[in-house]
Design a protein around this motif. Structure first.
Motif, mmCIF file in Angstrom:
data_model
loop_
_atom_site.group_PDB
_atom_site.id
_atom_site.type_symbol
_atom_site.label_atom_id
_atom_site.label_comp_id
_atom_site.label_asym_id
_atom_site.label_seq_id
_atom_site.Cartn_x
_atom_site.Cartn_y
_atom_site.Cartn_z
ATOM 1 N N UNK A 244 -6.740 9.741 3.697
ATOM 2 C CA UNK A 244 -5.300 9.860 3.935
ATOM 3 C C UNK A 244 -4.697 8.535 4.375
ATOM 4 N N UNK A 245 -5.488 7.684 5.015
ATOM 5 C CA UNK A 245 -4.965 6.400 5.515
ATOM 6 C C UNK A 245 -4.427 5.538 4.384
ATOM 7 N N UNK A 246 -4.927 5.756 3.153
ATOM 8 C CA UNK A 246 -4.438 4.955 2.025
ATOM 9 C C UNK A 246 -2.957 5.172 1.768
ATOM 10 N N UNK A 247 -2.439 6.335 2.215
ATOM 11 C CA UNK A 247 -1.036 6.650 1.996
ATOM 12 C C UNK A 247 -0.123 5.809 2.871
ATOM 13 N N UNK A 248 -0.595 5.398 4.038
ATOM 14 C CA UNK A 248 0.272 4.773 5.034
ATOM 15 C C UNK A 248 0.048 3.264 5.159
ATOM 16 N N UNK A 249 -0.800 2.721 4.279
ATOM 17 C CA UNK A 249 -1.018 1.276 4.272
ATOM 18 C C UNK A 249 -0.938 0.787 2.828
ATOM 19 N N UNK A 250 -0.223 -0.340 2.675
ATOM 20 C CA UNK A 250 -0.117 -0.912 1.334
ATOM 21 C C UNK A 250 -1.139 -2.029 1.221
ATOM 22 N N UNK A 251 -2.188 -1.770 0.429
ATOM 23 C CA UNK A 251 -3.244 -2.753 0.249
ATOM 24 C C UNK A 251 -2.936 -3.630 -0.962
ATOM 25 N N UNK A 252 -3.382 -4.830 -0.876
ATOM 26 C CA UNK A 252 -3.391 -5.658 -2.079
ATOM 27 C C UNK A 252 -4.463 -5.113 -3.020
ATOM 28 N N UNK A 253 -4.389 -5.471 -4.274
ATOM 29 C CA UNK A 253 -5.301 -4.918 -5.269
ATOM 30 C C UNK A 253 -6.766 -5.151 -4.925
ATOM 31 N N UNK A 254 -7.179 -6.363 -4.549
ATOM 32 C CA UNK A 254 -8.605 -6.557 -4.206
ATOM 33 C C UNK A 254 -9.017 -5.770 -2.967
ATOM 34 N N UNK A 255 -8.156 -5.790 -1.951
ATOM 35 C CA UNK A 255 -8.500 -5.071 -0.726
ATOM 36 C C UNK A 255 -8.584 -3.571 -0.967
ATOM 37 N N UNK B 147 -0.668 2.981 -6.715
ATOM 38 C CA UNK B 147 -1.690 3.879 -7.249
ATOM 39 C C UNK B 147 -1.096 5.268 -7.467
ATOM 40 N N UNK B 148 -1.897 6.103 -8.095
ATOM 41 C CA UNK B 148 -1.422 7.434 -8.486
ATOM 42 C C UNK B 148 -1.074 8.296 -7.274
ATOM 43 N N UNK B 149 -1.807 8.126 -6.193
ATOM 44 C CA UNK B 149 -1.559 8.925 -4.997
ATOM 45 C C UNK B 149 -0.193 8.632 -4.407
ATOM 46 N N UNK B 150 0.186 7.355 -4.380
ATOM 47 C CA UNK B 150 1.504 7.010 -3.844
ATOM 48 C C UNK B 150 2.614 7.496 -4.752
ATOM 49 N N UNK B 151 2.365 7.516 -6.064
ATOM 50 C CA UNK B 151 3.363 8.068 -6.988
ATOM 51 C C UNK B 151 3.565 9.556 -6.720
ATOM 52 N N UNK B 152 2.467 10.282 -6.493
ATOM 53 C CA UNK B 152 2.577 11.705 -6.166
ATOM 54 C C UNK B 152 3.361 11.911 -4.877
#
Length: 829
Positions: free
Chosen positions: A377-388, A105-110
């Motif tokens: 912020x937790x989205x930065x430190x966990x790699x979710x699958x697309x549906x999750x 996602x865009x946040x991880x690219x940033x």
């Protein structure tokens, strides 16, 4: 009006005096350089008689130079770390390739862009260190080159003069040593160039990766209305991670912690500097707090009282908030975990600061904001699958909607209750937040997850940003009002209206500044700062041509900004130092010295600001030669009085024969000095008039300063009594009456004197000392008291009497004896 004219006139003349030597120097510099270069290519031979002494000197210099060119531990460490860093960059480069394939996602690219910017800054720090040593060696090479030529000529001259073999051998050894050190300097420079080349190669790789990530971020995949995923009802939740997903997984917690320790180790000097800055911040806040506690607040408005409550009662929280905030801005391109921890601590410290100003109903909203920050912020430190990941976004949007609904329901009633100030504005934004959340949920369900990310980011991070900047605004407001309050309160007399006016102006500037910074970070948050900056830059750098002059808006704005900043700095210095009774607790300065210091500093800053502003316009200062000549001619003919007044103003400031607040008398003009300007000074008379007096009049004419060294004045009252009075008794009575008055000083004591024998009275004189301000009233009171006491004691105060004696009518025989003196009246029949 006159004050501004005086300021700019003096500033213009002062700047001209400063720029003229610069112009002359700029014209003479090429000649000086030419002479120096001529001397440099013509080294002189050392006389044989001085060779031994010069050999000792050159050996000491060579040892010093050799010690300086020894590689430092820092350079050796950089040399050893370059291969390790190169391996790291290579490994991370392959990681980025897998990262791109994993459709992040865009946040991880940033986050990846920020991380690679950190790598680049780290290498740039190495490069800066090496550049320092390169510049040092270049200076040493310039110093040793003439020595090399001198000793070569000296050696040749020694051979021609057939000096003793032992001396010739020593000269040759010195020459060899000079050549050896010179070669060593060159080798060291080559070594530094090789290191710099290796660093530059790594920087090129980093730039390529950053450009690749930016290109990915700007690709169609990350457009807002790009259908990135299938609708949610068509998505299978049984999809497993691919190998590329696993390789592109986020860094572990242990790896993040290790990065923080590596960052702290590499930024040791910056950390020391940071703690020094924090120490100064703590000292400033404690000083402001003491000012609030020491000086009582007498103003009727409650802004100052609220600011006092914040600084006094929340001192520790304020210090912690500013410390973490400074760390956030002080350390650039830090590890992501470190940056998120700082933001979390900033929000926690901001909580008690903003709750002081919040209504009871909304005090707990900041806890929900902190929770949403952690969730986002937790989205930065966990790699979710697309549906999750889409389910996670749906839950986050639902929680945000529930939070807003909980604090604003019912909306219409809440809006009616809170219609004032900043809180009312935020409540009116509630429908906008609902709209963004609806867009977020609908776009997530349909598969437009880029739009979902943006809308949720606006709802969550904008609230965090608002709380942080609201706390910044309240802290800066409290500190600013405290500084103004302390500055005015330590003066004996000040104008409350002027104080309030200064507070309003400064708070307006602070409010606009905080709003601009908030907008800056909001644009950065929604990824519009870069295009906005490019758009503004294109406008500011667009060239315009008027006649033979080419300019850009950026250059003009830079010119204006430099002048405005210079004026604001000088205004701040004037505010601190130009008080009539400024008192420094640490340094005791005589009266008037702060004003003189303020004048010098302000003129230098303004003069430097004008020179810098003109340079930003690309104006050649050598063109002021003609203006300087014309001004000199004008001074000789028509500006003599202006220059005389200007110089007199400088003399008044430094010699200090008069100071603001003094009571002076010049040319039958009695009043109080309000301000000493560049060309003229302002004196307020006791009749209420404000007189503008040229400074030259104050220097060249007789000037009486009643309050220069002290404020006491001797008053004299003359009184007379009849000749029947006892002089001893009168002296005693007059002395008692004078001493009984409350304003009469005990030292020196009041005195009554018998002056002379008048025509119709015994004349006495009463002399006593009072404060100058109380002089007229004391004289009136004591005169009345003397009259009353004389009346009680039946002592008569005589007044001049003239007795006129008219001759009586003479008798008839007298008229007959003196017919000419008393003529007969003419009678008509």
């Amino acid at each position: 009006m006159f004050g501004k004219f005086n300021l700019f006139l003096g500033l213009f003349l002062f700047t001209l005096l400063l720029t003229t030597p610069v112009v002359v120097q700029s014209q003479e510099t090429p000649l000086i350089k030419a002479v120096d270069s001529t001397l440099a290519i013509q080294p002189k031979t050392i006389p044989v008689i001085n060779i031994i002494q010069e050999m000792e000197n050159i050996n000491k210099e060579l040892k010093q130079i050799e010690n300086k060119i020894e590689p430092s531990k820092k350079v050796i460490e950089i040399d050893s770390l370059i291969p390790v860093h190169a391996e790291l960059i290579k490994d991370r480069q392959s990681y980025v390739q897998n990262f791109i394939k994993a459709n992040p996602n865009r946040q991880k690219v940033d986050n990846q862009i920020n991380k690679w910017n950190g790598y680049r800054d780290y290498l740039n720090g190495w490069e800066s260190t090496i550049n320092v040593y390169e510049q040092r060696n270049a200076i040493l090479a310039e110093e040793i080159l003439p020595k090399e030529q001198v000793w070569e000529l000296t050696y040749q001259n020694a051979i021609e003069e057939n000096v003793p073999p032992e001396l010739l051998t020593n000269i040759k050894s010195v020459l060899d040593e000079v050549l050896r050190v010179s070669k060593k300097i060159k080798n060291e420079n080559f070594y530094f160039l090789r290191l710099e080349s290796k660093i530059n190669n790594q920087n090129l790789i980093i730039e390529e990766v950053i450009e690749e990530l930016i290109a990915l971020k700007n690709s169609d995949v990350y457009k807002l209305f790009y259908l990135r995923h299938p609708p949610l009802w068509k998505t299978s939740f049984k999809t497993e991670k691919t190998d590329s997903d696993k390789k592109a997984g986020v860094e572990s917690v242990s790896e993040n912690i290790r990065n923080i320790f590596n960052f702290a180790k590499s930024s040791e000097n910056d950390i020391y500097l940071f703690f020094i800055v924090i120490g100064l911040v703590i000292a400033g806040i404690i000083y402001i707090r003491k000012g609030y506690l020491k000086y009582e607040i007498k103003e009727p408005y409650d802004d100052l009282q609220k600011a006092k409550d914040l600084i006094v009662n929340k001192t520790v929280w304020g210090i912690m908030f500013i410390s973490f905030l400074c760390a956030r801005f002080f350390f650039i391109n830090t590890p992501q975990l470190f940056d998120d921890i700082l933001v979390f601590l900033i929000l926690v410290c901001a909580m008690p600061l903003v709750q002081t100003y919040m209504d009871k109903r909304f005090k707990n909203i900041i806890y929900f904001v902190i929770f949403l920050f952690i969730l986002d912020t937790a989205k930065t430190y966990f790699w979710f699958s697309s549906p999750n990941y889409r389910i996670y976004l749906l839950i986050e949007a639902t929680l945000v909607a529930a939070t807003v609904l909980y604090f604003t329901y019912p909306y219409l009633k809440t809006r009616e209750l809170y219609q004032k100030q900043f809180g009312g504005f935020l409540i009116r934004l509630t429908p906008t937040i609902y709209l963004l959340l609806i867009i977020s949920i609908v776009s997530n369900i349909l598969g437009y997850t880029n739009l979902t990310d943006l809308t949720i980011k606006i709802c969550t991070q904008s609230s965090e940003l608002t709380i942080v900047f609201y706390a910044i605004w309240k802290m800066t407001k409290g500190i600013t009002l405290g500084a103004i309050h302390s500055n005015f309160s330590r003066r004996k007399h000040f104008d409350p209206i002027k104080k309030r006016s200064i507070e309003i102006k400064i708070l307006q500037i602070l409010r606009v500044s905080v709003s601009i910074f908030w907008a800056f970070y909001f644009l950065k948050m929604i990824d519009l700062l870069r295009p906005f900056s490019e758009f503004i830059n294109s406008i500011l750098t667009e060239p315009y041509k008027v006649g033979s002059i080419t300019f850009t808006l950026g250059v003009i704005l830079t010119f204006i900004a430099i002048l405005v900043i210079s004026f604001l700095i000088t205004s701040f210095i004037s505010f601190l130092l130009d008080g009539k009774d400024v008192d420094f607790k640490i340094i005791k300065l005589p009266k008037g010295i702060p004003a003189a210091i303020s004048l010098v500093i302000r003129y230098f800053i303004l003069a430097f600001g004008i020179v810098l502003a003109l340079s930003s316009l690309g104006i050649d200062l050598s063109k002021f030669n003609l203006m300087a000549g014309a001004l000199g001619l004008g001074i000789g003919f028509g500006l003599q009085n202006i220059i005389s007044n200007f110089i007199s103003g400088i003399i008044l400031v430094f010699e200090r024969p008069i100071l603001p607040g003094d009571t002076v008398e010049v040319n039958n003009l009695l009043g109080t000095v309000n301000k000493i300007g560049v060309r003229s000074s302002r004196i307020s008379t006791y009749d209420g008039a404000e007189v503008v007096v040229p400074n030259n009049n104050l220097i060249s004419n007789d000037l009486i300063n009643w309050t220069l060294s002290d404020t006491i004045k001797r008053i004299e009252i003359v009184v007379g009594t009849t000749y029947e009075s006892d002089p001893n008794k009168i002296i005693k009575v007059l002395t008692e009456v004078a001493n009984e008055h409350k304003d009469v000083l005990k030292t020196p004591p009041a005195r009554a004197l018998f002056t002379d024998f008048g025509e119709s009275a015994l004349n006495f004189k009463v002399l006593f000392w009072v404060n100058f301000v109380n002089g007229l009233q004391a004289k009136s009171d004591i005169s009345v008291a003397i009259y009353n006491r004389f009346k009680e004691l039946d002592i008569e105060i005589p007044f001049p009497q003239r007795v006129v004696h008219f001759p009586q009518e003479p008798k008839d025989n007298q008229k007959a004896d003196n017919p000419g003196i008393f003529p007969e009246k003419n009678e008509s029949n």
